[in-house]
Design an enzyme around this catalytic site. Structure first.
Site, PDB file in Angstrom:
ATOM      1  N   MET A  35      45.617  40.604  27.764  1.00 33.13           N
ATOM      2  CA  MET A  35      44.498  41.509  27.462  1.00 33.13           C
ATOM      3  C   MET A  35      44.274  41.557  25.962  1.00 33.13           C
ATOM      4  SD  MET A  35      45.648  44.595  29.925  1.00 33.13           S
ATOM      5  CE  MET A  35      45.970  44.348  31.670  1.00 33.13           C
ATOM      6  N   MET A  67      42.249  38.065  30.372  1.00 31.56           N
ATOM      7  CA  MET A  67      41.202  39.086  30.321  1.00 31.56           C
ATOM      8  C   MET A  67      40.796  39.177  28.856  1.00 31.56           C
ATOM      9  SD  MET A  67      43.080  41.675  32.924  1.00 31.56           S
ATOM     10  CE  MET A  67      44.618  40.797  32.735  1.00 31.56           C
ATOM     11  N   MET A 140      39.479  40.526  41.842  1.00 31.87           N
ATOM     12  CA  MET A 140      40.089  41.738  41.284  1.00 31.87           C
ATOM     13  C   MET A 140      39.846  42.900  42.243  1.00 31.87           C
ATOM     14  SD  MET A 140      41.653  41.007  38.459  1.00 31.87           S
ATOM     15  CE  MET A 140      42.125  42.721  38.191  1.00 31.87           C
ATOM     16  N   GLY A 145      42.627  45.946  33.278  1.00 25.12           N
ATOM     17  CA  GLY A 145      42.990  46.634  32.033  1.00 25.12           C
ATOM     18  C   GLY A 145      44.316  47.366  32.135  1.00 25.12           C
ATOM     19  N   PHE A 146      44.621  47.845  33.327  1.00 18.66           N
ATOM     20  CA  PHE A 146      45.835  48.639  33.478  1.00 18.66           C
ATOM     21  C   PHE A 146      46.498  48.404  34.830  1.00 18.66           C
ATOM     22  CE2 PHE A 146      42.869  50.703  30.657  1.00 18.66           C
ATOM     23  CZ  PHE A 146      43.656  50.992  29.549  1.00 18.66           C
ATOM     24  N   GLY A 147      47.811  48.467  34.826  1.00 19.90           N
ATOM     25  CA  GLY A 147      48.546  48.413  36.084  1.00 19.90           C
ATOM     26  C   GLY A 147      48.535  49.791  36.728  1.00 19.90           C
ATOM     27  N   GLY A 148      49.005  49.851  37.950  1.00 17.58           N
ATOM     28  CA  GLY A 148      49.208  51.133  38.616  1.00 17.58           C
ATOM     29  C   GLY A 148      47.949  51.835  39.092  1.00 17.58           C
ATOM     30  N   ASP A 178      44.374  40.989  43.167  1.00 16.96           N
ATOM     31  CA  ASP A 178      45.097  41.520  42.014  1.00 16.96           C
ATOM     32  C   ASP A 178      44.657  42.946  41.711  1.00 16.96           C
ATOM     33  OD1 ASP A 178      46.417  41.878  39.625  1.00 16.96           O
ATOM     34  OD2 ASP A 178      45.235  40.411  38.489  1.00 16.96           O
ATOM     35  N   GLY A 179      45.607  43.868  41.853  1.00 24.18           N
ATOM     36  CA  GLY A 179      45.350  45.265  41.516  1.00 24.18           C
ATOM     37  C   GLY A 179      45.555  46.187  42.707  1.00 24.18           C
ATOM     38  N   GLY A 180      46.508  47.095  42.587  1.00 17.19           N
ATOM     39  CA  GLY A 180      46.762  48.057  43.660  1.00 17.19           C
ATOM     40  C   GLY A 180      47.310  47.436  44.927  1.00 17.19           C
ATOM     41  N   GLY A 200      52.147  44.310  40.755  1.00 17.09           N
ATOM     42  CA  GLY A 200      52.961  44.777  39.636  1.00 17.09           C
ATOM     43  C   GLY A 200      53.807  45.961  40.024  1.00 17.09           C
TER      44      GLY A 200
HETATM   45  C1  DX5 Z   1      45.154  44.576  35.995  1.00 17.61           C
HETATM   46  C2  DX5 Z   1      45.977  43.309  36.049  1.00 17.61           C
HETATM   47  C3  DX5 Z   1      46.942  43.255  37.168  1.00 17.61           C
HETATM   48  C4  DX5 Z   1      47.999  44.321  37.131  1.00 17.61           C
HETATM   49  C5  DX5 Z   1      48.246  44.739  38.543  1.00 17.61           C
HETATM   50  O1  DX5 Z   1      44.297  44.506  34.910  1.00 17.61           O
HETATM   51  O2  DX5 Z   1      45.127  42.174  36.143  1.00 17.61           O
HETATM   52  O3  DX5 Z   1      47.541  41.980  37.285  1.00 17.61           O
HETATM   53  O4  DX5 Z   1      49.212  43.908  36.561  1.00 17.61           O
HETATM   54  O5  DX5 Z   1      49.077  45.828  38.530  1.00 17.61           O
HETATM   55  P1  DX5 Z   1      49.325  46.738  39.809  1.00 17.61           P
HETATM   56  O6  DX5 Z   1      49.903  45.854  40.872  1.00 17.61           O
HETATM   57  O7  DX5 Z   1      50.269  47.770  39.302  1.00 17.61           O
HETATM   58  O8  DX5 Z   1      47.983  47.305  40.201  1.00 17.61           O
HETATM   59 ZN    ZN Z   2      46.135  40.119  36.592  1.00 18.96          ZN
END
Ligand code: DX5
Ligand code: ZN
Length: 232
Positions: A35, A67, A140, A145-148, A178-180, A200
């Site tokens: 990022m 990203m 996506m 931008g963020f995990g979790g 990817d994501g959640g 993640g």
């Molecule tokens: C979000 C990333 C993801 C992120 C997913 O911007 O592209 O790869 O690490 O994290 P989780 O699995 O925690 O949603």
């Molecule tokens: Zn990713």
């Protein structure tokens, strides 16, 4: 099926250890989120970090998700750092029609697999012209931008559409989500046609990563329409 733990959710002070842990726990790939603080409102890590992590997980496939607003300046550094696949975003189209073909060509020329990512608000139709040129389509399932973050269910029809196109055009790109992604949402994505799962928080957040990966595989298997067909 491919399970790719995302390093973003690991201890940032000890990525080497986390990568080795993922390899030992039976992960197929390691997902690395890059990022730039511009394409997304967060900064993660760069090629030097990827290079430093590489020796800790030599046999893992490094899935590098850019990203970034100017990926052209980063392709070579990440290729040299140990990326096996480089993913760029279809939203870069805003910079002009020629941007994506150029990036795809360059990634292939570096000898790496190429992925194309699409954000939740972006129409899936934008990826269509590139489907025969890519190895992976990354849908996506959160805004990057963020995990979790919480999985966005409205993205499921995009996975179905990507799977339909893949059958219709007899193409073989992977469909990654990817994501959640957790056991439940991975199952929903499997039903829609996904085959590659980036996770993640739901994986690195577990004390026993091996058991968590095995459990996620089980959930995906149970929801895979191809396997369900075999059982009837
Ligand atoms: C979000 C990333 C993801 C992120 C997913 O911007 O592209 O790869 O690490 O994290 P989780 O699995 O925690 O949603
Ligand atoms: Zn990713």
């Amino acid at each position: 099926m491919i399970i790719a733990p995302s390093l973003l959710a690991a201890d940032h002070a000890d990525f080497g250890k986390a990568a080795a842990r993922a390899a030992k726990a039976g992960a197929d790939w390691l997902h690395l989120d890059i990022m730039d603080g511009h394409f997304v409102p967060n900064i993660s890590f760069g090629p030097q970090v990827v290079k430093a992590v590489r020796p800790h997980a030599r046999n893992l496939f490094f899935d590098v998700h850019l990203m970034c607003s100017k990926p052209e300046i980063l392709l070579e550094p990440f290729a040299k750092a140990g990326a096996d696949q480089i993913i760029v975003h279809v939203e870069l189209l805003e910079q002009g029609e020629a941007v994506l073909p150029g990036l795809i060509w360059k990634i292939k020329n570096l000898g790496k697999k190429v992925g194309l990512a699409v954000n939740p608000p972006t129409p899936i139709s934008l990826v269509q012209p590139y489907l025969d040129k890519i190895d992976l389509l990354l849908v996506m399932t959160v805004n990057p931008g963020f995990g979790g973050q919480e999985f966005i269910h409205e993205t499921l029809p995009k996975i179905q559409q990507a799977d339909l196109w893949r059958r219709d055009k007899k193409l073989s790109y992977r469909i990654s989500v990817d994501g959640g992604i957790n056991n439940q949402t991975a199952g929903e994505c499997a039903r829609a046609g996904a085959d590659t799962y980036v996770a993640g928080t739901s994986l690195f957040g577990q004390r026993n990563l091996k058991a968590a990966i095995a459990k996620m595989r089980k959930h995906i298997h149970a929801n895979d329409p191809a396997l369900a067909d075999l059982m009837t």
